[in-house]
Motif scaffolding. Structure first.
Motif, short mmCIF file in Angstrom:
data_model
loop_
_atom_site.label_atom_id
_atom_site.label_comp_id
_atom_site.label_asym_id
_atom_site.label_seq_id
_atom_site.Cartn_x
_atom_site.Cartn_y
_atom_site.Cartn_z
N UNK A 108 47.34 9.65 28.20
CA UNK A 108 46.66 9.07 29.37
C UNK A 108 47.12 9.75 30.65
N UNK A 109 48.43 9.99 30.77
CA UNK A 109 48.95 10.66 31.97
C UNK A 109 48.43 12.10 32.07
N UNK A 110 48.34 12.79 30.94
CA UNK A 110 47.76 14.14 30.94
C UNK A 110 46.31 14.07 31.43
N UNK A 111 45.58 13.08 30.94
CA UNK A 111 44.20 12.92 31.39
C UNK A 111 44.10 12.64 32.87
N UNK A 112 44.97 11.79 33.38
CA UNK A 112 44.96 11.50 34.81
C UNK A 112 45.31 12.75 35.61
N UNK A 113 46.29 13.52 35.14
CA UNK A 113 46.68 14.74 35.84
C UNK A 113 45.53 15.73 35.87
N UNK A 114 44.88 15.93 34.73
CA UNK A 114 43.76 16.87 34.71
C UNK A 114 42.55 16.32 35.45
N UNK A 115 42.38 15.01 35.44
CA UNK A 115 41.26 14.42 36.16
C UNK A 115 41.38 14.66 37.65
N UNK A 116 42.61 14.72 38.15
CA UNK A 116 42.76 14.98 39.58
C UNK A 116 42.37 16.41 39.92
N UNK A 117 42.35 17.29 38.92
CA UNK A 117 41.95 18.68 39.16
C UNK A 117 40.47 18.91 38.88
N UNK A 118 39.97 18.34 37.79
CA UNK A 118 38.59 18.58 37.38
C UNK A 118 37.99 17.30 36.82
N UNK A 119 37.70 16.37 37.69
CA UNK A 119 37.23 15.05 37.29
C UNK A 119 35.93 15.12 36.49
N UNK A 120 35.04 15.99 36.86
CA UNK A 120 33.73 16.05 36.22
C UNK A 120 33.82 16.46 34.75
N UNK A 121 34.80 17.27 34.39
CA UNK A 121 34.91 17.79 33.03
C UNK A 121 35.72 16.86 32.11
N UNK A 122 36.15 15.72 32.58
CA UNK A 122 37.05 14.87 31.81
C UNK A 122 36.35 13.93 30.84
#
Length: 181
Positions: free
Chosen positions: A29-43
């Motif tokens: 979940x934390x990895x997802x949140x971290x990546x979501x802050x960079x590329x929210x649309x691709x999550x």
């Protein structure tokens, strides 16, 4: 949580052995949140891929605590319906008519909200507070990511200004050091 031979405090190994599934979903979940802050649309795909893993952890948590294994089919049916509903709701956000109304950022945040809600309610349903905690943390990250998206220009400008000030300071400090020597 297990206690070591001395009986004084739990060991790290026992903690990891007992709580590894919860730690794994928290890290994912934390990895997802971290990546979501960079590329929210691709999550969207990432959140959808987490659903089977989160469902497996819920089943594992419930079966580990359950005395009788007779209820396995009922548990599998309940978890399949629960997580299938979460996945179905996420897929509804991808339907073209819905996607036309919502922008990509809103859709991605909504998928994260659905995963947070599904995780929280799954934990509450099976009595696994650690799973509910992961859901609550995912839910708490949603407004943070929305704020980060809105404030990205401000964060960028403040970061650049701080870098410029730090550059001036380092340059001034080097000049002062070289003239003193």
């Amino acid at each position: 949580m297990m206690v070591d031979e001395a009986g004084s405090s739990p060991s790290l190994g026992a903690f990891l052995k007992e709580d590894w599934p919860y730690i794994a979903i928290l890290i994912l979940a934390l990895i997802g949140v971290a990546f979501a802050s960079l590329a929210l649309e691709q999550m969207a795909l990432y959140w959808e891929l987490l659903i089977p893993f989160f469902a497996a952890v819920c089943i594992y948590a419930r079966m580990r605590d359950q005395q009788h294994k007779v209820a396995l089919t009922k548990l599998l049916r309940i978890e399949a319906l629960h997580w299938g509903a979460v996945l179905g709701a996420m897929r509804l956000l991808s339907v073209q008519d819905v996607a036309d109304i919502m922008n990509a950022n809103a859709s991605a945040l909504m998928m994260m909200v659905l995963l947070a809600l599904g995780t929280f309610t799954a934990g509450a349903q099976i009595g696994a507070w650690r799973i509910s905690l992961v859901g609550a943390l995912l839910g708490a990250a949603v407004p943070f990511l929305a704020l980060l998206q809105r404030a990205s220009l401000l964060v960028t400008l403040v970061s650049v200004a701080l870098l410029v000030v730090a550059g001036f300071y380092i340059s001034h400090h080097r000049k002062a050091t070289s003239t003193a020597a």
